[in-house]
Design an enzyme around this catalytic site. Structure first.
Site, mmCIF file in Angstrom:
data_model
loop_
_atom_site.group_PDB
_atom_site.id
_atom_site.type_symbol
_atom_site.label_atom_id
_atom_site.label_comp_id
_atom_site.label_asym_id
_atom_site.label_seq_id
_atom_site.Cartn_x
_atom_site.Cartn_y
_atom_site.Cartn_z
ATOM 1 C CG ASN A 187 -0.228 -0.157 2.580
ATOM 2 O OD1 ASN A 187 0.804 -0.346 2.452
ATOM 3 N ND2 ASN A 187 -1.023 0.309 3.699
ATOM 4 C CE LYS A 223 8.181 -11.208 0.287
ATOM 5 N NZ LYS A 223 6.984 -10.771 -0.443
ATOM 6 N N GLY A 234 2.335 -5.522 7.573
ATOM 7 C CA GLY A 234 1.380 -6.492 6.966
ATOM 8 C C GLY A 234 0.336 -6.837 7.855
ATOM 9 C CB SER A 235 -2.159 -9.564 7.634
ATOM 10 O OG SER A 235 -1.461 -10.688 7.952
ATOM 11 N N GLY A 288 1.987 -11.458 10.880
ATOM 12 C CA GLY A 288 2.946 -10.955 11.919
ATOM 13 C C GLY A 288 3.002 -11.871 13.293
ATOM 14 C CD GLU A 319 4.318 0.001 13.048
ATOM 15 O OE1 GLU A 319 3.157 -0.044 13.046
ATOM 16 O OE2 GLU A 319 5.034 0.206 13.724
ATOM 17 C CB CYS A 335 -2.165 -0.234 8.719
ATOM 18 S SG CYS A 335 -0.734 0.791 8.717
ATOM 19 C CD GLU A 361 -6.195 -3.975 8.795
ATOM 20 O OE1 GLU A 361 -5.678 -5.243 9.013
ATOM 21 O OE2 GLU A 361 -5.602 -2.712 8.884
ATOM 22 C CD GLU A 374 8.337 0.578 10.305
ATOM 23 O OE1 GLU A 374 9.240 0.255 9.983
ATOM 24 O OE2 GLU A 374 7.222 0.469 9.823
#
Ligand code: UN1
Length: 527
Positions: free
Chosen positions: A183, A206, A259-260, A264, A281, A315, A415, A494
């Site tokens: 995203n 990656k 990611g999800s 995670g 995250e 997110c 979500e 972050e």
């Protein structure tokens, strides 16, 4: 038209083509069939077993952007071996010099902003205005990180003993495995990679399999900026095939993943077992809360942007609208009218407000929640994919608003990552704050009010990493810490100044120049 478009039109750069063949030396070798490669050990190479996957434009799936390496464990092994060599070289490069490489990367990103933004829109769909912002976030992160090369502060503190010096400094850690989503195909990789690099680490990157082209352009820019080849390695492919061996690799002590929450959790289990440093995250279920004293115009613009910008695929997206019951009807009438006015289309077109979803699976997921909305609530607008032939088969979904959502129900807590807004009404600040906090996620929240007491109560009481007053749930700035509480993250941030702690190890140094044995924690002064 969306409020964020405003009057300030950014002039179009005349038909900059999205190159399939970057122009610099050290470029990915691509044939006429638009075949892209990994970057491993200073070379652009195919996957070890030669497999590829397709990257298509979500606005017109018959537009094949290219074939990318479908990498596996062997490719990851080679990339990690290279990054280990790169680490030895890079760790001893002075940090200000490392910073200068990032400064040049920022300059190159600035010069190529339009080209990169177009490539990003073509492969992930969001409107150009937004991909330009995405690249700008990368530029801002580059310049912040570049100057950090001249800080990277440690501490000097007094020793409890005489003639003894006590201080700390930061050491790089090693190879960092960076796994990023679709995203924010430029901003999120830069959030991870720039701070890691300025701290002296090397990287295996990656990227999300939906956005490999932007990632290739990013690596190309890093190399052109002067980053030594082994310091950055790019491995394309799917999470299970390329991401997993990276997470499990014993020579990769640091993993950063966006990611999800489900993925995670899997990564977290592996990293916990292997004692790796891990930054996560993950998901959000962010709420915008509107009180009757708020500016309604501001709140309407905020929710439209927060819920339907990036087609709801942030997110930080506004997934819940909490309306005070006294204003709910009036607010919703106006909001529905404006949502219906949003123009869906190809993000590369100037007339588009909302681009497509990333792929068919995202359409199906959003549709399943819309169906749930029809069963359990009141679908005020939208609720269906847009399949009209003139939409070129793109993955479009109507901006959807579901009212009458019960707190605690699936639409109120799960979500969605699509353009679906769940509306919940409340009667008091206590109730609104409790509803905000009753989800498992805790990324961002937004409160529209002109009351100073309500504002400061919200800052104190909302369980989120980020709370906005009179601004939407999206739009965090690159120089502040970014991240969430509860199931959104694992305690790290972050961006801003905090991320430099994540990418460095603290060394504590004691220097005793007394010429005798001194014992800490023992009273030495009376002997
Ligand atoms: C994300 O959605 O993963 O705050 C990141 C924002 C952006 C970053 C979002 N600056 O909405």
């Amino acid at each position: 038209m969306l409020p964020w478009r405003g009057n300030r039109r950014i002039p179009e750069v005349a038909s900059v083509p999205v190159p399939t063949q970057p122009a610099q030396t050290g470029k990915p070798a691509e044939s006429m069939s638009q075949r892209f490669q990994n970057f491993i050990a200073g070379q652009w190479v195919d996957a070890a077993d030669g497999r590829t996957f397709e990257n298509r434009n979500p606005a017109r799936p018959d537009d094949l952007i290219g074939l990318f390496p479908r990498s596996g464990g062997l490719d990851v092994d080679r990339a990690v071996a290279s990054a280990k060599r790169g680490f030895e070289l890079w760790r001893s490069t002075p940090a200000p010099e490392r910073g200068m490489v990032l400064k040049r990367a920022g300059d190159l990103l600035t010069a190529r902003k339009e080209e990169v933004a177009r490539a990003a829109t073509r492969e992930m769909g969001k409107v150009l205005l937004e991909t330009r912002g995405d690249v700008q976030e990368g530029i801002d992160t580059a310049y912040y990180a570049a100057t950090e090369g001249r800080r990277l502060f440690g501490h000097t503190v007094p020793s409890e003993l005489r003639d003894k010096w006590a201080m700390t400094y930061r050491r790089p850690i090693g190879v960092c495995g960076m796994i990023t989503p679709f995203n924010f195909p430029m901003a999120i990789p830069t959030w991870k990679i720039f701070p890691a690099l300025v701290c002296g680490n090397s990287v295996v990157f990656k990227p999300g399999e939906d956005v490999p082209h932007t990632a290739a352009l990013f690596v190309e820019i890093l190399l052109e900026a002067g980053l030594p080849p082994d310091v950055i390695n790019l491995v394309h492919g799917y999470g299970e095939e390329a991401g997993k061996p990276l997470v499990e690799h014993p020579d990769v002590p640091v993993i950063s993943f966006t990611g999800s929450t489900e993925t995670g959790a899997l990564i977290g289990a592996t990293c916990g077992r292997m004692h790796k440093r891990l930054s996560l995250e993950m998901g959000g279920k962010n709420a915008q809360i509107v009180f009757p004293d708020a500016s309604m115009e501001l709140a309407l613009e905020g929710v439209l942007w927060g819920a339907f910008g990036t087609t709801g695929q942030r997110c930080t997206a506004t997934s819940r609208l909490l309306l005070h019951r006294d204003i709910a009807d009036e607010f919703l009438t106006e909001l529905v009218g404006r949502a219906r006015g949003l123009r869906l289309g190809d993000g590369l077109s100037d007339d588009t407000d909302v681009g497509p979803l990333i792929n068919e699976a995202a359409v199906e997921k959003t549709l399943s929640y819309a169906a749930l909305g029809a069963e359990t609530g009141d679908v005020l607008t939208g609720g269906a994919p847009v399949t009209a032939a003139e939409m070129s088969g793109g993955y479009y979904f109507e901006p959807t608003i579901v009212a009458g959502v019960a707190p605690g129900s699936r639409l109120a807590v799960e979500e969605i990552f699509g353009p679906l807004l769940s509306v919940i009404t409340f009667a008091s600040a206590d109730e609104a704050f409790a509803i905000n906090n009753e989800v498992q996620y805790g990324l961002s929240s937004s409160v529209y009010t002109t009351d100073v007491r309500t504002s400061f109560r919200a800052l104190a009481e909302l369980d989120n990493g980020i709370t906005y007053i009179n601004a939407p749930t999206i739009g965090a700035e690159a120089h502040l810490p970014f991240g969430g509480v509860k199931m959104t993250g694992n305690g790290h941030r972050e961006g801003g100044w905090e991320v430099y702690d994540f990418y460095s190890e603290t060394k504590v140094c004691y220097v005793d120049y007394s010429g005798r044995l001194q014992r800490a924690q023992i009273d030495n002064y009376d002997d």
